[in-house]
Write a protein that holds these residues in place. Structure first.
Motif, mmCIF file in Angstrom:
data_model
loop_
_atom_site.group_PDB
_atom_site.id
_atom_site.type_symbol
_atom_site.label_atom_id
_atom_site.label_comp_id
_atom_site.label_asym_id
_atom_site.label_seq_id
_atom_site.Cartn_x
_atom_site.Cartn_y
_atom_site.Cartn_z
ATOM 1 N N THR A 59 0.847 -1.200 0.000
ATOM 2 C CA THR A 59 0.000 0.000 0.000
ATOM 3 C C THR A 59 0.882 1.249 0.000
ATOM 4 N N ILE A 60 0.465 2.240 -0.778
ATOM 5 C CA ILE A 60 1.139 3.546 -0.814
ATOM 6 C C ILE A 60 0.068 4.591 -0.540
ATOM 7 N N TYR A 61 0.384 5.531 0.335
ATOM 8 C CA TYR A 61 -0.635 6.519 0.744
ATOM 9 C C TYR A 61 -0.023 7.910 0.735
ATOM 10 N N PHE A 62 -0.571 8.792 -0.094
ATOM 11 C CA PHE A 62 -0.173 10.207 -0.100
ATOM 12 C C PHE A 62 -1.136 10.961 0.808
ATOM 13 N N ILE A 114 -2.908 2.276 -4.107
ATOM 14 C CA ILE A 114 -2.258 3.598 -4.100
ATOM 15 C C ILE A 114 -3.339 4.651 -3.863
ATOM 16 N N THR A 115 -3.277 5.286 -2.691
ATOM 17 C CA THR A 115 -4.297 6.260 -2.293
ATOM 18 C C THR A 115 -3.737 7.671 -2.347
ATOM 19 N N MET A 116 -4.545 8.593 -2.835
ATOM 20 C CA MET A 116 -4.189 10.020 -2.812
ATOM 21 C C MET A 116 -5.300 10.762 -2.069
ATOM 22 N N GLU A 117 -4.925 11.519 -1.026
ATOM 23 C CA GLU A 117 -5.907 12.392 -0.377
ATOM 24 C C GLU A 117 -6.118 13.617 -1.263
ATOM 25 N N CYS A 118 -7.376 14.034 -1.399
ATOM 26 C CA CYS A 118 -7.694 15.169 -2.279
ATOM 27 C C CYS A 118 -8.723 16.074 -1.629
ATOM 28 N N ASN A 119 -8.720 17.330 -2.042
ATOM 29 C CA ASN A 119 -9.806 18.242 -1.707
ATOM 30 C C ASN A 119 -10.781 18.261 -2.881
ATOM 31 N N PRO A 120 -12.095 18.293 -2.627
ATOM 32 C CA PRO A 120 -13.052 18.251 -3.743
ATOM 33 C C PRO A 120 -12.793 19.322 -4.815
ATOM 34 N N VAL A 167 -2.912 5.704 -9.620
ATOM 35 C CA VAL A 167 -3.575 5.935 -8.326
ATOM 36 C C VAL A 167 -4.946 5.267 -8.446
ATOM 37 N N ASN A 168 -5.230 4.304 -7.566
ATOM 38 C CA ASN A 168 -6.473 3.527 -7.717
ATOM 39 C C ASN A 168 -7.446 3.733 -6.563
ATOM 40 N N ARG A 169 -7.089 4.638 -5.649
ATOM 41 C CA ARG A 169 -7.998 4.931 -4.533
ATOM 42 C C ARG A 169 -7.851 6.410 -4.179
ATOM 43 N N VAL A 170 -8.970 7.082 -3.972
ATOM 44 C CA VAL A 170 -8.934 8.501 -3.599
ATOM 45 C C VAL A 170 -9.682 8.673 -2.291
ATOM 46 N N SER A 171 -9.059 9.410 -1.368
ATOM 47 C CA SER A 171 -9.709 9.727 -0.095
ATOM 48 C C SER A 171 -9.955 11.235 -0.077
ATOM 49 N N HIS A 191 -4.433 0.273 3.501
ATOM 50 C CA HIS A 191 -3.321 1.010 4.110
ATOM 51 C C HIS A 191 -3.584 1.266 5.594
ATOM 52 N N ASN A 192 -4.742 1.836 5.909
ATOM 53 C CA ASN A 192 -5.034 2.117 7.317
ATOM 54 C C ASN A 192 -5.152 0.835 8.128
ATOM 55 N N SER A 193 -5.634 -0.232 7.505
ATOM 56 C CA SER A 193 -5.728 -1.511 8.215
ATOM 57 C C SER A 193 -4.349 -2.005 8.635
ATOM 58 N N SER A 194 -3.318 -1.648 7.863
ATOM 59 C CA SER A 194 -1.969 -2.087 8.245
ATOM 60 C C SER A 194 -1.552 -1.450 9.579
#
Length: 383
Positions: free
Chosen positions: A60-63, A95-101, A117-121, A253-256
């Motif tokens: 998992t990779i998390y930005f 691969i998660t990227m945090e984003c602002n709407p 990037v296959n997951r967006v938070s 990622h967070n589960s890890s």
């Protein structure tokens, strides 16, 4: 030695830049966006300096941040490239990227998908424009739906949104409206947090001056119960105190963090954990950049004692729906730790705040215990 599952690892990249600061934010962040280019160079260099830290392949990779969506196409590409050069990355890595709407334009969404990037938070927080303005969020509520449409158009099939409840003067019906709107968006994952008043934040100063009043505990409890009921009814699994997922869409990622998996944190103020010690980089952007330029990672660390490992296990596992594995305690800790857990959990089981699984192998929080989790964890911890 403690037994662990050594097959995977997480990688966290901290991007501490924001265009403006939200009133409740206690994370390390800065509005000095002119340093993004230099900081990107430092991140890539730190990845090289710490290429030996993880012995496992990265799954998992998390930005996170800050606002990682402020990075340019080139900056994101360079960081991802450095990750792949200096680490073994698993196929199918999350691969998660945090984003602002407000950052998620059609072009931005396509760019993310093009970089795997296959997951967006996404930090939604509220669907009320009044609450968003109070919290000094940059987006308006109508931008939330269009951001999600843009991500879907680009082919991103795993979207998480963050919600927040318990704002001053927020009503139950406002919160109910937020939950209903979140469900209608049909996202795969929802995280929801009660508003925290952290020292040093603008929100804390307002509370201190008496210009705002905190929600009552009864209101918080009612809001949390409403959240659990409505999301359960909508088919979301409540798999961690603040996290809800459609089946198959838990945050890997967070589960890890909750399942004792090693992770490397890169960037100013980022934390790392290798099952024997914790490390944290300094929370000073310029000093961080300067030190990395000289080939030195500026961090402090703490080697974990058996008691600390026990406490960490109690705190993280009790946050999850699986709870504490009693056999794991017996196999990895002393008889004294096991007896301590048994003795301290008894009154909470009697008061129906904790419960034993049917097979007697696990202890987990009851619905009633969820809201009192901090106190319960503290009672079960050894130190």
């Amino acid at each position: 030695a403690l037994k662990y599952d050594k097959i995977m690892a997480g990688l966290y990249i901290h991007i501490p830049f924001c265009k403006s600061r939200c009133i409740y934010c206690g994370f390390y962040s800065t509005t000095a966006t002119e340093l993004i280019e230099e900081y990107t160079n430092a991140i890539c260099k730190e990845l090289e300096l710490r290429k030996e830290y993880l012995h496992e392949s990265v799954s998992t990779i998390y930005f996170g941040g800050g606002t990682p969506s402020l990075l340019s196409l080139d900056e994101t590409a360079r960081i991802l490239n450095a990750i792949y050069i200096y680490n073994k990355v698993e196929d199918g890595c999350e691969i998660t990227m945090e984003c602002n709407p407000d950052d998620v334009t059609p072009g931005f969404a396509k760019r993310l998908a093009g970089q795997n990037v296959n997951r967006v938070s996404m930090g939604v927080q509220s669907f009320s424009d009044d609450i968003l303005a109070f919290a000094r969020r940059r987006h308006k509520s109508e931008q939330i739906r269009s951001a999600i449409e843009n991500l879907r158009e680009a082919g991103i099939k795993n979207i998480s949104i963050d919600l927040m409840f318990g704002f001053p003067n927020e009503t139950i019906s406002q919160w109910n409206n937020d939950i209903e709107k979140a469900i209608k968006l049909n996202v795969e994952h929802i995280s929801a947090y009660s508003l925290m008043y952290e020292e040093g934040t603008a929100l804390y100063k307002m509370l201190d001056k008496g210009t705002i009043k905190e929600c009552s505990d009864d209101t918080y409890l009612e809001m949390y119960n409403l959240l659990i009921d409505k999301l359960n009814d909508a088919g979301y699994e409540h798999y961690e105190i603040s996290n809800f997922a459609k089946p198959g869409f838990r945050s890997r990622h967070n589960s890890s963090y909750w399942h004792n998996i090693p992770y490397l944190g890169v960037g100013a103020a980022a934390h790392s954990y290798n099952q024997e010690s914790r490390q944290w980089n300094i929370s000073n952007l310029k000093e961080y950049i300067r030190s990395i330029e000289h080939g030195i990672v500026p961090y402090e660390d703490e080697v974990l004692s058996t008691d600390s490992k026990f406490d960490d296990y109690i705190m993280t596992s009790l946050r999850t729906c699986e709870g504490i594995d009693i056999n794991y305690i017996k196999e990895n800790f002393s008889i004294e730790h096991y007896e301590y857990l048994r003795k301290e959990s008894e009154p909470h089981i009697k008061n129906k705040l904790l419960t034993l699984s049917d097979d007697g192998r696990r202890i987990h929080l009851t619905r009633k215990g969820l809201f009192l989790s901090d106190g319960i964890m503290s009672d079960l911890m050894h130190v």
